[in-house]
Enzyme design. Sequence first.
Site, PDB file in Angstrom:
ATOM      1  N   GLU A 200       4.923  -8.329  10.235  1.00 31.79           N
ATOM      2  CA  GLU A 200       3.838  -8.587  11.181  1.00 31.79           C
ATOM      3  C   GLU A 200       3.396 -10.044  11.107  1.00 31.79           C
ATOM      4  OE1 GLU A 200      -0.362  -8.820  12.660  1.00 31.79           O
ATOM      5  OE2 GLU A 200       0.442  -9.319  10.683  1.00 31.79           O
ATOM      6  N   GLU A 201       3.380 -10.586   9.900  1.00 31.73           N
ATOM      7  CA  GLU A 201       2.902 -11.948   9.698  1.00 31.73           C
ATOM      8  C   GLU A 201       3.942 -12.998  10.083  1.00 31.73           C
ATOM      9  OE1 GLU A 201      -0.083 -12.213   9.197  1.00 31.73           O
ATOM     10  OE2 GLU A 201      -0.868 -10.633   7.908  1.00 31.73           O
TER      11      GLU A 201
ATOM     12  N   ASP B 189      -5.767  -2.689  11.145  1.00 35.09           N
ATOM     13  CA  ASP B 189      -5.466  -4.077  10.777  1.00 35.09           C
ATOM     14  C   ASP B 189      -6.595  -5.026  11.162  1.00 35.09           C
ATOM     15  OD1 ASP B 189      -4.065  -6.254   9.841  1.00 35.09           O
ATOM     16  OD2 ASP B 189      -2.803  -6.464  11.619  1.00 35.09           O
TER      17      ASP B 189
ATOM     18  N   ASP C 123      -5.014  -7.582   3.941  1.00 35.11           N
ATOM     19  CA  ASP C 123      -4.387  -7.641   5.255  1.00 35.11           C
ATOM     20  C   ASP C 123      -2.883  -7.535   5.045  1.00 35.11           C
ATOM     21  OD1 ASP C 123      -3.491  -8.232   7.806  1.00 35.11           O
ATOM     22  OD2 ASP C 123      -3.938 -10.374   7.659  1.00 35.11           O
TER      23      ASP C 123
ATOM     24  N   ASP D 194       3.679  -5.977   5.212  1.00 31.04           N
ATOM     25  CA  ASP D 194       3.848  -7.319   4.671  1.00 31.04           C
ATOM     26  C   ASP D 194       2.526  -8.049   4.548  1.00 31.04           C
ATOM     27  OD1 ASP D 194       3.862  -7.352   7.546  1.00 31.04           O
ATOM     28  OD2 ASP D 194       4.452  -9.458   7.482  1.00 31.04           O
TER      29      ASP D 194
END
Length: 485
Positions: free
Chosen positions: A143-144, A167, A113, A76
């Site tokens: 993840e975000e 990452d 990212d 994501d």
Amino acid sequence: MLENLKPKKVMHYFEEICSIPHGSGNMEAISAYCVDFAEKRGLKVRRDEMYNVVIVKEASEGYEDAPTVILQGHMDMVCEKNNDVAFDFEKEGLKLGIDGDFIYAEGTTLGGDDGIAVAMIMAILDDDTIKHPRLEAIFTTEEERGMDGAQFLDTSDLCGKYMINLDSEEEGSILTSCAGGIHSEASFDVSYTEAEGIYTKIEVKGLLGGHSGAEIHKMRANANVLMGRILFGLIQQLDISVISINGGMKDNAIPREAVLELCVPEEEMQTLNEVLDQIASEIKNEFKTSDPEIVVSKTFDSTVKTMSVMHMSSLQRILFVLFNAPNGIQTMSADIPGLVESSLNLGILRTDGDTVSLGYGVRSSVKSLRTLISDKLQYMTEMMGGIYNCEGEYPAWEYKKESSLRILAGDVFEELYGRRPGMGAIHAGLECGLISEKIPGIDIISIGPDIYDIHTPDEKLSISSTERTYHYVVKMLEEFPKYCK
């Protein structure tokens, strides 16, 4: 757009990823793309209910006895755009551009990212000439948004005790630990009344913004906090009413823009101009180094009319929290010079019907400090009659004293580039903490190519750094059996 860039396979997969909408909360299509990639190549693959994908590639010849290596990144991206850009992250692929050594997206975040991690791992999985141990590729989701994918991830069938997370955003810096965090929201019920005056819109824009972990130490202005300061200053001297207040989109991005809609009595307009000019001048002076392009603007409709506005009793409660709640760096590490230990970011300010909400990202490498900051927000919110909720708590990734993977990474980097890499911690959150809890004793490092201004529409990925980082990972896999048993 990227077909002539190297590494060819990495750039091919990155461009394909960019063509698929893959913002947080919109994971099904990108997850299906990764599954299809594996199935077409005869690789073992599984996908779970959170759309996490795990792909396994067996060891190349001569590496059968080496330990399994996990390669990990998240699918994501943070979806941010400039206000004057018409773009639907739910339906449109990114519009890529190249400027010298950099790839960017026109008017939006690029998603380097962490799309570039997924692309690099795919390129490795798709290349049978690379010498490597057995590989377990983990592509996580959300993840975000609280690392929900990693929270849900089942690791019971994984063999890897070594993991390379891709990452990070600074070539030559090997990360060995990171902060943990909490996502929280303070919400307030709003009652409305009517007021007569001139519709006026005040905007704060031109801020640099940035990642609320990786760039919080740069002391950049927060548009939501500035708007709270502006509103406080205006209310102290004018009889104005508020229609709405909004700013920011993500609690992990320092907000660059905020908008305040007002109803201003006609006779107060001149005073409004004077007070606003004074506050704007003070703000620009204070942030002249960190945010030199700050703009505080005003537009209005000269027609006097009746408007629905927030009742002052509601507004005062919201303004008290907005104006007084802590924001930014809270403590610095006493153990690691220059490292932010704890912080928070008011990333979201939203008026939605009868509710105004404030969304915070709280970070700290010390769990008790994360809790303390959150407790302060909760106490202040509830004292003002609001409701406070926390979600998406994720742990810190603690430093591992003995690490053969860290030695491998340092030696290979020196062999390739003639110098030792940096080793350190980061204030931003990584999924390494969650995965290390799920796989006790796992040895992890985090690396990545140079990516600048992540979580903003100015995000750009270095082409040359991507090529070097990819070859660095490939070389580590080749040398892996000499270091890790």
